[in-house]
Motif scaffolding. Structure first.
Motif, PDB file in Angstrom:
ATOM      1  N   LEU A 382       0.800  -1.224   0.000  1.00 37.72           N
ATOM      2  CA  LEU A 382       0.000   0.000   0.000  1.00 37.72           C
ATOM      3  C   LEU A 382       0.833   1.274   0.000  1.00 37.72           C
ATOM      4  O   LEU A 382       0.438   2.271  -0.603  1.00 37.72           O
ATOM      5  CB  LEU A 382      -0.901   0.012   1.237  1.00 37.72           C
ATOM      6  CG  LEU A 382      -2.306  -0.553   1.121  1.00 37.72           C
ATOM      7  CD1 LEU A 382      -3.002  -0.501   2.471  1.00 37.72           C
ATOM      8  CD2 LEU A 382      -3.122   0.218   0.085  1.00 37.72           C
ATOM      9  N   HIS A 383       1.968   1.247   0.683  1.00 42.89           N
ATOM     10  CA  HIS A 383       2.685   2.497   0.957  1.00 42.89           C
ATOM     11  C   HIS A 383       4.183   2.370   0.685  1.00 42.89           C
ATOM     12  O   HIS A 383       5.005   2.460   1.601  1.00 42.89           O
ATOM     13  CB  HIS A 383       2.477   2.910   2.412  1.00 42.89           C
ATOM     14  CG  HIS A 383       1.051   3.043   2.811  1.00 42.89           C
ATOM     15  ND1 HIS A 383       0.244   4.071   2.372  1.00 42.89           N
ATOM     16  CD2 HIS A 383       0.271   2.271   3.625  1.00 42.89           C
ATOM     17  CE1 HIS A 383      -0.968   3.944   2.902  1.00 42.89           C
ATOM     18  NE2 HIS A 383      -0.985   2.854   3.652  1.00 42.89           N
ATOM     19  N   GLN A 416       3.314   1.788  -6.370  1.00 44.38           N
ATOM     20  CA  GLN A 416       1.931   1.910  -5.915  1.00 44.38           C
ATOM     21  C   GLN A 416       0.960   1.372  -6.952  1.00 44.38           C
ATOM     22  O   GLN A 416      -0.049   0.763  -6.609  1.00 44.38           O
ATOM     23  CB  GLN A 416       1.598   3.372  -5.599  1.00 44.38           C
ATOM     24  CG  GLN A 416       1.958   3.784  -4.186  1.00 44.38           C
ATOM     25  CD  GLN A 416       1.352   5.123  -3.820  1.00 44.38           C
ATOM     26  OE1 GLN A 416       1.151   5.990  -4.651  1.00 44.38           O
ATOM     27  NE2 GLN A 416       1.068   5.315  -2.536  1.00 44.38           N
ATOM     28  N   GLN A 420      -1.426  -1.628  -5.863  1.00 45.10           N
ATOM     29  CA  GLN A 420      -2.849  -1.318  -5.752  1.00 45.10           C
ATOM     30  C   GLN A 420      -3.602  -1.613  -7.050  1.00 45.10           C
ATOM     31  O   GLN A 420      -4.674  -1.054  -7.287  1.00 45.10           O
ATOM     32  CB  GLN A 420      -3.022   0.139  -5.348  1.00 45.10           C
ATOM     33  CG  GLN A 420      -2.392   0.466  -4.001  1.00 45.10           C
ATOM     34  CD  GLN A 420      -2.571   1.907  -3.580  1.00 45.10           C
ATOM     35  OE1 GLN A 420      -3.553   2.550  -3.916  1.00 45.10           O
ATOM     36  NE2 GLN A 420      -1.619   2.426  -2.822  1.00 45.10           N
ATOM     37  N   GLU A 427     -10.082  -5.463  -3.098  1.00 39.59           N
ATOM     38  CA  GLU A 427     -10.085  -4.320  -2.172  1.00 39.59           C
ATOM     39  C   GLU A 427      -8.676  -3.737  -2.039  1.00 39.59           C
ATOM     40  O   GLU A 427      -8.082  -3.710  -0.956  1.00 39.59           O
ATOM     41  CB  GLU A 427     -10.607  -4.744  -0.798  1.00 39.59           C
ATOM     42  CG  GLU A 427     -12.049  -5.234  -0.801  1.00 39.59           C
ATOM     43  CD  GLU A 427     -12.535  -5.568   0.602  1.00 39.59           C
ATOM     44  OE1 GLU A 427     -13.306  -4.760   1.156  1.00 39.59           O
ATOM     45  OE2 GLU A 427     -12.133  -6.626   1.125  1.00 39.59           O
ATOM     46  N   SER A 429      -7.320  -0.875  -1.862  1.00 42.07           N
ATOM     47  CA  SER A 429      -7.007   0.270  -1.007  1.00 42.07           C
ATOM     48  C   SER A 429      -7.172  -0.036   0.482  1.00 42.07           C
ATOM     49  O   SER A 429      -6.933   0.830   1.320  1.00 42.07           O
ATOM     50  CB  SER A 429      -7.894   1.464  -1.381  1.00 42.07           C
ATOM     51  OG  SER A 429      -9.257   1.144  -1.192  1.00 42.07           O
ATOM     52  N   LYS A 430      -7.568  -1.266   0.820  1.00 42.41           N
ATOM     53  CA  LYS A 430      -7.788  -1.633   2.216  1.00 42.41           C
ATOM     54  C   LYS A 430      -6.582  -2.367   2.786  1.00 42.41           C
ATOM     55  O   LYS A 430      -5.980  -3.209   2.121  1.00 42.41           O
ATOM     56  CB  LYS A 430      -9.032  -2.523   2.343  1.00 42.41           C
ATOM     57  CG  LYS A 430      -9.439  -2.777   3.786  1.00 42.41           C
ATOM     58  CD  LYS A 430     -10.765  -3.512   3.877  1.00 42.41           C
ATOM     59  CE  LYS A 430     -11.166  -3.736   5.345  1.00 42.41           C
ATOM     60  NZ  LYS A 430     -12.464  -4.434   5.461  1.00 42.41           N
TER      61      LYS A 430
END
Length: 529
Positions: A382-383, A416, A420, A427, A429-430
Motif C-alpha cells: 500500500l505504501h 503503488q 494497488q 479491495e 485500497s484496504k
C-alpha cells in the motif's frame, strides 16, 4: 554603473522560458535529430500516452505538473492503462503498473545516464545505479559474495542485535515513567542510521551521541543527507532528458545534491582513508566490519581489488539504499494498525506466543512471525517509500504487451500502481494483512518474485541485500510492538493516512504515546550494557 542583474533573476519564469527556448534551438541543431529508434517508433505502436510536442516531447507538461510522479499517475488513470509512453526530449519514458508486463528479462538490465547518478557513484563505480556492463558485474559480485552472503550476515549478527537493543533503550528512556510521546519516524530513521554505520564503521556515532541512546547532531545531519541524496536521484530533472542543459542546474537539484554528498563525504572519507592506511601499513590485520572487507579484498595478483573511489562510492550507495525502506514501512503499518486495533492485537498475541514476555524478540524468532511479516508485506503493497523503482533502460528494441519499446527507453515500475492494481488485488485500497498468509502456515518472507507487490524488487537488478533489508524491517517493527504499548495521542484519535503531495511519505510524522509492556528486568539488561 553596477549591473542590475541578480542571481534571483535566474529563477524567474521568463528567464527560465527563454533559457529553455535557447536550449531547444541548440538541441534541434546539434542533438535531437531522429535516431533509428525514434524512426522505428513512428512505424510501430507505442504504448498510449499524451501527444508529444516536436523536439521537446512532453517536457513542457512535466514542468507544469509537479510533482512528476503524480502527473504520470493521472495520465495512466485517465487512459485506464497499465503501460504508457511519455516522451521527454528524445527519451521514451514507459511507466508500468502490471506485474505481468513489468520488465524482468536481461533486455531491461541497464540504468540511465544522468548527472545525479554519475555524481553519486563517482562516475558509475557502484552496483544499483551503474549501467549494465563489466563494472556493474564486478561490484555486484563483491556485494553478493563478500558483504551480504549468508555467512557474512551471520558474522554481523551481534552488531545488528546491539542496534536492536539500542532502539529499545532509546524508546524506553523516553517513556519509562508512563505514557510519553515518541516520534516513530525519528526512532526508525536513526535505528537504520545506527545499524548501517555499525556494519560499515563498527561504531554508532560520529560524535558523542546522546545519553538516552538517541543520535547527536552529527548523526542527524548524516541521516538527513542520506535521505536528501535519495530525494534527488532520478528525480525527473530536466537535464536528465536534455543533456545540453546539464551544466545549468535550472531546477536547483544539482546544487542540493552536491551539498548532501559533500556532507556524507565529510563523515565517510576520513574514516575510509585512515582505514586504508592502517591495512597498508600492517596496523590493522583483522576484519571487524564491512569497510575492512572492502579494503582488504585482493585480486588474482594479490593487489587491492577495489580502488579508493570504488570503496567510497559503493559504501555511500549501500547507505542510501538501506536508510529509508524500514522506517517508512513501519510508520505506515503502525498507522494502519492503530486505526484497526484488532489487527494490532493479533500481531501482539503472535509475538507473545512466539517470544513470551521474559525476553526481547530476536532474529531467530523471525521464521515463526508470519502475521507480523504479513503486516509488513501489506505496508509495502500500500505504501512504498517511492512510487517508482530505479529506472530500467532497454538495451535494444523490443515489444512488451504488443507495444513497441524503443532501445534506450526508461522503463519505470510504479510501485503503488502494481501494489494497488485492482486486477491483482481485491479491495486494493484496504489494509488487510491476512491476504498474504499462506494456507499451509509455512514460513512467509518479505520478497515477492512475481512482482504482485514490490518490496526489494526482483530480477537481474534486484536488491542483493534483501535478507538484510527484511531483517532490519522485521526487527524494527517487532521490537516496537512487542516491547511497548502504543496509543494514538488525544488530539489525533484516528491516525491521518494522507501522503505528502511531493512524495509517498506519510504527511504527518507518526507520534504516539508509548509505555513499556514487558517486565522491568527485560529493559534493565540492555540499559546496563
Amino acid at each position: 554603473m553596477k549591473s542590475s542583474f541578480t542571481p534571483m533573476m535566474l529563477s524567474h519564469p521568463i528567464f527560465y522560458f527563454f533559457f529553455m527556448l535557447f536550449g531547444i534551438i541548440l538541441l534541434y541543431i546539434k542533438i535531437l535529430k531522429p535516431n533509428d529508434s525514434t524512426k522505428k517508433a513512428k512505424k510501430h505502436r507505442l504504448p498510449p500516452g499524451p501527444k508529444p510536442w516536436p523536439i521537446v516531447g512532453n517536457i513542457p507538461e512535466m514542468l507544469a505538473n509537479k510533482p512528476t510522479f503524480r502527473w504520470i499517475q493521472n495520465i495512466m488513470n485517465d487512459l485506464n492503462t497499465e503501460i504508457a509512453c511519455i516522451r521527454l526530449g528524445n527519451i521514451h519514458v514507459i511507466p508500468v503498473t502490471s506485474p505481468s508486463i513489468a520488465p524482468k528479462d536481461a533486455i531491461f538490465a541497464s540504468r540511465p545516464l544522468n548527472w545525479s547518478s554519475e555524481h553519486a557513484s563517482l562516475g558509475y563505480l557502484t552496483t544499483a545505479i551503474t549501467p549494465f556492463g563489466e563494472q556493474w558485474r564486478k561490484m555486484k559480485r563483491v556485494i553478493t559474495n563478500e558483504l551480504v552472503s549468508p555467512l557474512r550476515l551471520q558474522w554481523l549478527h551481534d552488531k545488528r542485535a546491539e542496534e536492536a537493543d539500542n532502539l529499545v533503550r532509546y524508546v524506553y528512556n523516553q517513556c519509562k515513567n508512563g505514557h510519553a510521546q515518541v516520534d516513530i519516524r525519528f526512532a526508525g530513521k536513526h535505528y537504520g542510521g545506527n545499524l548501517i554505520r555499525r556494519l560499515f564503521f563498527n561504531k554508532r556515532y560520529f560524535g558523542n551521541g546522546r545519553e538516552d541512546g538517541g543520535p547527536g547532531a552529527e548523526e542527524v545531519e548524516h541521516v538527513e543527507a542520506l535521505l536528501s541524496v535519495l530525494n534527488y536521484l532520478f528525480a525527473f530533472s530536466i537535464s536528465d532528458y536534455v543533456p545540453l542543459l546539464r551544466e545549468f542546474d535550472l531546477d536547483g537539484q544539482k546544487e542540493a545534491m552536491k551539498k548532501a554528498i559533500n556532507t556524507l563525504r565529510k563523515y565517510h572519507d576520513p574514516i575510509i582513508e585512515e582505514r586504508i592506511r592502517q591495512w597498508k601499513n600492517g596496523i590493522r590485520t583483522h576484519q571487524e566490519d564491512w569497510l575492512d572487507v572492502l579494503v582488504s579484498l585482493k585480486d588474482a595478483n594479490n593487489n587491492p581489488l577495489l580502488t579508493i573511489e570504488e570503496i567510497k562510492s559503493q559504501l555511500l550507495e549501500i547507505m542510501i539504499a538501506t536508510i529509508d525502506n524500514p522506517y517508512n514501512n513501519i510508520e505506515w503499518v503502525l498507522s494502519n494498525m492503530l486505526n484497526q486495533p484488532k489487527l494490532l492485537q493479533i500481531a501482539i498475541e503472535e509475538l507473545d506466543s512466539v517470544v513470551g514476555k521474559e525476553r526481547l524478540v530476536q532474529e531467530s524468532d523471525i521464521p515463526k512471525l508470519n502475521y507480523v511479516k504479513a503486516c509488513l508485506r501489506e505496508g509495502f503493497r500500500l505504501h512504498p517509500i517511492v512510487d517508482f523503482n530505479i529506472p530500467h533502460v532497454s538495451m535494444k528494441d523490443t515489444f512488451v504487451s504488443n507495444y513497441f519499446i524503443p532501445k534506450g527507453s526508461h522503463v519505470l515500475i510504479r510501485r503503488q500502481g502494481i501494489g494497488q492494481n485492482p486486477r491483482v488485488w481485491e479491495e486494493p485500497s484496504k489494509f488487510k494483512p491476512e491476504r498474504h498468509l499462506k494456507k499451509d502456515g509455512s514460513n512467509l518472507t518479505l520478497t515477492e518474485p512475481n512482482l504482485d507487490l514490490i518490496t526489494f524488487s526482483t530480477g537481474r537488478r534486484s536488491c542483493p541485500g534483501v535478507t538484510l533489508g527484511s531483517t532490519m524491517t522485521i526487527m524494527l517493527f517487532a521490537r516496537l510492538v512487542h516491547g511497548f504499548t502504543w496509543i494514538a495521542p488525544p488530539n489525533e484519535p484516528i491516525i491521518d493516512l494522507s501522503e505528502l503531495e511531493n512524495n509517498t511519505t506519510k504527511a504527518k510524522p507518526l507520534v504516539l504515546l508509548g509505555k513499556p509492556r514487558l517486565p522491568g528486568e527485560v529493559y534493565q539488561y540492555i540499559i546496563q550494557k
